[in-house]
Enzyme design. Structure first.
Site, mmCIF file in Angstrom:
data_model
loop_
_atom_site.group_PDB
_atom_site.id
_atom_site.type_symbol
_atom_site.label_atom_id
_atom_site.label_comp_id
_atom_site.label_asym_id
_atom_site.label_seq_id
_atom_site.Cartn_x
_atom_site.Cartn_y
_atom_site.Cartn_z
ATOM 1 N N ARG A 23 0.824 -1.211 -0.355
ATOM 2 C CA ARG A 23 0.067 -0.727 -0.167
ATOM 3 C C ARG A 23 1.134 1.195 -0.433
ATOM 4 O O ARG A 23 1.676 1.331 0.917
ATOM 5 C CB ARG A 23 -0.502 -0.174 1.542
ATOM 6 C CG ARG A 23 -1.870 -1.126 0.932
ATOM 7 C CD ARG A 23 -3.278 -0.972 -0.306
ATOM 8 N NE ARG A 23 -4.038 -1.634 0.029
ATOM 9 C CZ ARG A 23 -4.886 -2.109 -0.972
ATOM 10 N NH1 ARG A 23 -4.348 -1.486 -1.779
ATOM 11 N NH2 ARG A 23 -6.246 -3.160 -1.019
ATOM 12 N N ALA B 64 -10.549 -6.638 -1.064
ATOM 13 C CA ALA B 64 -11.033 -5.707 -1.876
ATOM 14 C C ALA B 64 -10.981 -5.144 -2.970
ATOM 15 O O ALA B 64 -10.528 -4.724 -3.782
ATOM 16 C CB ALA B 64 -11.443 -4.389 -0.461
ATOM 17 N N GLU C 184 -13.703 -9.152 -7.250
ATOM 18 C CA GLU C 184 -12.991 -8.839 -6.445
ATOM 19 C C GLU C 184 -12.076 -10.339 -5.307
ATOM 20 O O GLU C 184 -10.607 -10.486 -5.381
ATOM 21 C CB GLU C 184 -12.845 -8.086 -5.268
ATOM 22 C CG GLU C 184 -12.699 -7.069 -5.992
ATOM 23 C CD GLU C 184 -11.598 -6.647 -6.656
ATOM 24 O OE1 GLU C 184 -10.407 -6.261 -6.632
ATOM 25 O OE2 GLU C 184 -11.603 -5.491 -8.129
ATOM 26 N N GLU D 21 -8.023 -11.647 -6.460
ATOM 27 C CA GLU D 21 -6.926 -11.462 -5.731
ATOM 28 C C GLU D 21 -6.559 -12.689 -5.276
ATOM 29 O O GLU D 21 -5.694 -12.411 -4.602
ATOM 30 C CB GLU D 21 -7.253 -10.361 -4.612
ATOM 31 C CG GLU D 21 -7.675 -9.292 -5.542
ATOM 32 C CD GLU D 21 -7.786 -8.297 -3.703
ATOM 33 O OE1 GLU D 21 -8.069 -8.431 -2.788
ATOM 34 O OE2 GLU D 21 -7.822 -6.515 -4.152
ATOM 35 N N GLU E 105 -2.362 -5.891 -13.897
ATOM 36 C CA GLU E 105 -0.641 -6.185 -13.721
ATOM 37 C C GLU E 105 -0.136 -4.962 -12.813
ATOM 38 O O GLU E 105 1.264 -5.115 -13.142
ATOM 39 C CB GLU E 105 -0.931 -5.107 -15.221
ATOM 40 C CG GLU E 105 -0.793 -3.805 -15.250
ATOM 41 C CD GLU E 105 -1.124 -3.314 -17.066
ATOM 42 O OE1 GLU E 105 -0.260 -2.008 -17.448
ATOM 43 O OE2 GLU E 105 -1.595 -4.008 -18.021
#
Length: 179
Positions: free
Chosen positions: A63, A75, A92, A96, A138
């Site tokens: 992050r 999320a 999602e 993920e 990507e």
């Protein structure tokens, strides 16, 4: 809007890929005025993926705002402001984690930072997970690992998990389904 507070003008200060920042000019019943910041976000959805053995799939990813990896529930933002949260959560989950589910149930809705942002995140619980494959963007690098509820609560209360949607979702899941 409140009878005591009135927005008289809104100016777009910045338009990004996931948010718009505005300057709001406010007037108050007292005759005073102020400028407030407002951030618009189209919304997001998240999911608590529960495996058959009760462990919860979590994603670890970098992050930028914190300049480090965080551990979170899967999320992502809505593709369109009118997209249903359950559709986004389902997408999602598979993108993920590499799992999908046809058994998603609404858990909670939260507003992340009500003082200056309108972001809304709908959170769902996914059960009966079906192995699939990840479909990462990507620029996305995500590690997936399953944890017990006790492990996740220990990480929440020791400060290792700080993400508000994740904390709220895990504790709401326990309260709703396991108490």
């Amino acid at each position: 809007m409140s009878e005591k507070i009135k927005r008289v003008r809104r100016e777009l200060a910045y338009e990004g890929t996931i948010l718009h920042v505005y300057k709001d000019y406010m007037e108050f019943e007292s005759g005073n005025s102020a400028q407030w910041d407002f951030i618009h976000h189209d919304g997001a959805a998240a999911v608590v993926p529960v495996m058959d053995d009760g462990r919860i799939l979590m994603v670890k990813q970098y992050r930028n705002a914190l300049e480090r990896d965080t551990l979170e529930i899967p999320a992502g933002k809505l593709d369109d402001p009118k997209e249903e949260g359950i559709v986004c959560a389902s997408r999602e989950l598979e993108e993920e984690t590499g799992y999908r589910s046809e058994n998603l149930e609404w858990l909670i809705t939260l507003r992340t930072t009500v003082a200056f942002c309108d972001e809304k995140i709908e959170i769902f619980v996914a059960r009966d997970l079906i192995p699939s494959r990840q479909h990462l963007d990507e620029d996305e690098y995500v590690d997936v690992k399953a944890y017990t509820l006790d492990e996740l609560k220990e990480m929440i209360f020791s400060g290792k998990i700080e993400d508000s949607k994740t904390m709220a979702a895990i504790l709401a899941y326990e309260s709703k389904y396991l108490k």
